[in-house]
Design an enzyme around this catalytic site. Structure first.
Site, PDB file in Angstrom:
ATOM      1  N   SER A 192       1.219  17.038-134.839  1.00 24.83           N
ATOM      2  CA  SER A 192       2.615  16.608-134.936  1.00 24.83           C
ATOM      3  C   SER A 192       2.869  15.489-133.921  1.00 24.83           C
ATOM      4  O   SER A 192       2.160  14.479-133.948  1.00 24.83           O
ATOM      5  CB  SER A 192       3.535  17.808-134.727  1.00 24.83           C
ATOM      6  OG  SER A 192       4.851  17.503-135.078  1.00 24.83           O
ATOM      7  N   ASP A 405       3.371  19.710-146.017  1.00 24.12           N
ATOM      8  CA  ASP A 405       4.095  19.550-144.747  1.00 24.12           C
ATOM      9  C   ASP A 405       5.493  19.028-145.052  1.00 24.12           C
ATOM     10  O   ASP A 405       5.651  17.927-145.573  1.00 24.12           O
ATOM     11  CB  ASP A 405       3.336  18.566-143.853  1.00 24.12           C
ATOM     12  CG  ASP A 405       3.951  18.431-142.469  1.00 24.12           C
ATOM     13  OD1 ASP A 405       5.127  18.804-142.278  1.00 24.12           O
ATOM     14  OD2 ASP A 405       3.242  17.938-141.566  1.00 24.12           O
ATOM     15  N   HIS A 445       3.523  22.526-141.949  1.00 25.73           N
ATOM     16  CA  HIS A 445       3.478  21.657-140.776  1.00 25.73           C
ATOM     17  C   HIS A 445       2.548  22.225-139.702  1.00 25.73           C
ATOM     18  O   HIS A 445       2.919  23.153-138.986  1.00 25.73           O
ATOM     19  CB  HIS A 445       4.878  21.447-140.215  1.00 25.73           C
ATOM     20  CG  HIS A 445       4.904  20.438-139.115  1.00 25.73           C
ATOM     21  ND1 HIS A 445       4.499  19.130-139.302  1.00 25.73           N
ATOM     22  CD2 HIS A 445       5.237  20.535-137.813  1.00 25.73           C
ATOM     23  CE1 HIS A 445       4.601  18.484-138.158  1.00 25.73           C
ATOM     24  NE2 HIS A 445       5.047  19.307-137.235  1.00 25.73           N
TER      25      HIS A 445
END
Ligand SMILES: *[C@@H]1O[C@H](CO)[C@@H](O)[C@H](O)[C@H]1NC(C)=O
Ligand SMILES: *[C@@H]1O[C@H](CO)[C@@H](O)[C@H](O)[C@H]1NC(C)=O
Ligand SMILES: *[C@@H]1O[C@H](CO)[C@@H](O)[C@H](O)[C@H]1NC(C)=O
Ligand SMILES: *[C@@H]1O[C@H](CO)[C@@H](O)[C@H](O)[C@H]1NC(C)=O
Ligand SMILES: *[C@@H]1O[C@H](CO)[C@@H](O)[C@H](O)[C@H]1NC(C)=O
Ligand SMILES: *[C@@H]1O[C@H](CO)[C@@H](O)[C@H](O)[C@H]1NC(C)=O
Ligand SMILES: *[C@@H]1O[C@H](CO)[C@@H](O)[C@H](O)[C@H]1NC(C)=O
Ligand SMILES: *[C@@H]1O[C@H](CO)[C@@H](O)[C@H](O)[C@H]1NC(C)=O
Length: 538
Positions: A192, A405, A445
């Site tokens: 991320s 995601d 995610h």
């Protein structure tokens, strides 16, 4: 005079050299604080031996990072060093070095998430347990918010690149002081914002790491902030006729997406293997006499859904950020991103970096997105396509991105990959020498999702259980980058695992070998689709 036989004295000498050279972990931990105090701009808080099995708590941690109540079990004996480093007269980082008793000679830095501000202790535990001398930093501020960026470009610089780079430079020095010799190889693991940080260092500080795992990267950062703000602009507030509710996303729309697209890959398993092939038509849900009011969408809402899944272009028609991938709807994230409020990271970014705090966040438009992109502080975009410095010194990058995601579109990582390819003039077969991109179907995610998402990307991605199996380089991205760098064996695929209810004790539900971009995983349409051999990369 008494004389030892020659052979015996050779043995004694060898023993003596060994004893002197032998690494004394306890001694090293008791002296590291005074040694490291000599490093410029640092203040050492403490250096403690932490035995395997200890449950560490973090009484000083910012509440938004987990706070005093949070804890992390340490998996191996290590020396924990905590310190700060000033980065300017008005900024500084807090960092820790976790130095395992049983060291492999490898150094590793962890990263951060969102806009934080939080040491990722779980990643420190995961990598220390594998024998890496590991560091992590707070990205120059504490907590998950962005208010400290306001009016302080030094705190912002720390967030964009300087915290990570400083923590690496200082961490390598501490590692050498501690073990009495420098590290042999250096690595990075993050997802991320952590994925963006990894690419930032590859782009701008190519000597810092030899091997990098950059997951679900928040690159193209400025446009990502706009893209995630834009969902609120499209959806409106909860009372607006354009607002699509969480129930509609998760039930009606998600189910309809699966009806249209799940079987493109030949299997109805809730996993859209390649969402690029899904040309979702939300108009199918428009209310008709055949569909009653709770099972259908107004024409206005269908248009809103279409817009949510559309790419974002600037006023000149250039792509700013690619589309959200259909099928990514996720119960844990839907209220965060398809919300009646602007996505929190975007709010703070626009409030405290792009504009000033009184700015009305609900009225953002394309001009504001362009202002954000043009501002691009310290090149936070992290979209430099020239990785030749890193490539030429033999560095290796593995990037991966969950195809389901919902927070960062996996299509953006394809956009970047293509940008690197065209900037460097290298086709995928040549990029494969140093940059490999794995598309992880059905991964949300950074973790979880209906797909075979456990790829060793984190402690959770290794079932919290470090065994020969979960650390196998064929199925663990971190082990894979180590093997690639140190043995020259590049990962062809990454074998992912999905346990029943994500619980290893319930057994494997499916495993799949994820392909590297631009190849696609293709089902043979005869074998058991839960077995990897029924699929191949084409
Ligand atoms: C951040 O938190 C650490 C403790 O985790 C503390 O030592 C440090 O002073 C804090 N930094 C700032 C800038 O508040
Ligand atoms: C580092 O910690 C010391 C001692 O708490 C403090 O005086 C100093 O201001 C801190 N520096 C930074 C940059 O946070
Ligand atoms: C120490 O910090 C100052 C700014 O406060 C900086 O100018 C200097 O370069 C730093 N020293 C090192 C070795 O990084
Ligand atoms: C040290 O780590 C290596 C792997 O890096 C392992 O083979 C060995 O068993 C470990 N030794 C101890 C004492 O834990
Ligand atoms: C919600 O949106 C409507 C229509 O755009 C607007 O009139 C109303 O003021 C908004 N309500 C809130 C609480 O923002
Ligand atoms: C209307 O649609 C809902 C949801 O699909 C369904 O549960 C319900 O039975 C339908 N009602 C009628 C009267 O068809
Ligand atoms: C860890 O994995 C080993 C080997 O697969 C297994 O025997 C053990 O039960 C697992 N432990 C946990 C806590 O899951
Ligand atoms: C998996 O979780 C679901 C939902 O919580 C539950 O109904 C099911 O019994 C669980 N399966 C097993 C094998 O425990």
């Amino acid at each position: 005079m008494f004389r030892l036989p020659v052979l015996a004295s050779v043995f004694l000498l060898a023993w003596y050299i060994n004893a002197v050279a032998a690494f004394n972990f306890e001694l090293a931990c008791s002296s590291i604080a005074s040694q490291a105090a000599s490093i410029d701009n640092t203040t050492i808080f403490f250096a403690d031996i932490v035995p395997a099995g200890t449950s560490l708590t973090f009484p000083d941690q910012d509440p938004s990072c987990g706070g005093p109540g949070s804890s992390q079990t340490v998996l191996v004996d290590m020396c924990r060093v905590a310190l700060n480093v000033s980065t300017s007269e008005r900024s500084g980082i807090t960092m820790e070095a976790w130095l395992p008793r049983n060291w492999t000679g490898r150094f590793l830095s962890t990263g951060n998430g969102g806009l934080d501000g939080c040491l990722q202790y779980v990643d420190l535990a995961y990598t220390t347990a594998q024998g890496f001398a590991t560091v992590g930093a707070n990205n120059g501020h504490n907590g998950t918010g962005g208010s400290l960026f306001f009016d302080n470009s030094d705190v912002l610089a720390d967030f964009v690149f300087r915290s990570l780079h400083t923590n690496v430079v200082v961490g390598k020095e501490i590692t050498e002081m501690f073990y009495g010799k420098p590290h042999k190889t250096s690595y990075y693991l993050g997802c991320s914002t952590g994925g963006r940080e990894g690419f930032k260092i590859v782009q701008d500080f190519p000597d810092d790491f030899d091997g990098v795992v950059a997951g679900s990267p928040a690159i193209n950062w400025n446009n990502l902030m706009s893209w995630s703000a834009r969902f609120h602009n499209i959806l409106g507030n909860a009372t607006s006729p354009t607002f699509v509710t969480a129930d509609e996303w998760l039930g009606l729309i998600h189910d309809n997406i699966l009806q249209q697209c799940d079987e493109i890959d030949g299997v109805a398993d809730g996993i859209i293997e390649d969402p690029n092939l899904c040309d979702y038509q939300p108009e199918e849900l428009i209310c008709t006499s055949a569909r009653n009011t709770s099972g259908c969408l107004t024409p206005l809402k269908a248009a809103v859904v279409r817009e949510v899944f559309s790419p974002m272009y600037d006023t000149h028609g250039n792509l700013m950020y690619p589309r959200q991938q259909p099928g990514s709807e996720n119960a844990a994230l839907v209220n965060l991103i398809y919300s009646s409020n602007v996505f929190p990271f975007s709010q703070d970014w626009f409030h405290f970096v792009v504009f000033n705090p009184p700015f009305n966040i609900n009225t953002l438009d394309l001009n504001d997105y362009q202002i954000a992109e043009d501002l691009n502080p310290f090149n936070v975009a992290t979209f430099n396509g020239d990785l030749s410095s890193f490539q030429s010194r033999g560095g290796k990058v593995i990037t991966y991105h969950g195809q389901a995601d919902m927070l960062i579109s996996p299509a953006d990582t394809e956009f970047y990959y293509q940008h690197v390819s065209s900037t460097m003039g290298l086709p995928p077969s040549k990029l494969d020498d140093f940059l490999r991109f794995f598309r992880i179907s059905g991964m949300s995610h950074c973790a979880t999702g209906p797909g075979a998402w456990q790829i060793g990307q984190s402690l959770a991605g290794a079932s919290g259980n470090l065994t020969a199996e979960t650390l196998d380089p064929d199925r663990n991205v971190l082990s894979a980058v180590v093997r690639w760098l140190e043995e020259g064996i590049a990962p062809e695929t990454i074998l992912g695992t999905k346990y029943v209810n994500d619980s290893a004790s319930l057994g494997v539900e499916l495993s799949r070998r994820h392909c590297r971009y631009p190849t696609r995983n293709v089902y043979d349409r005869t074998g058991d689709s839960n077995l990897p051999d029924s699929w191949s990369c084409k």
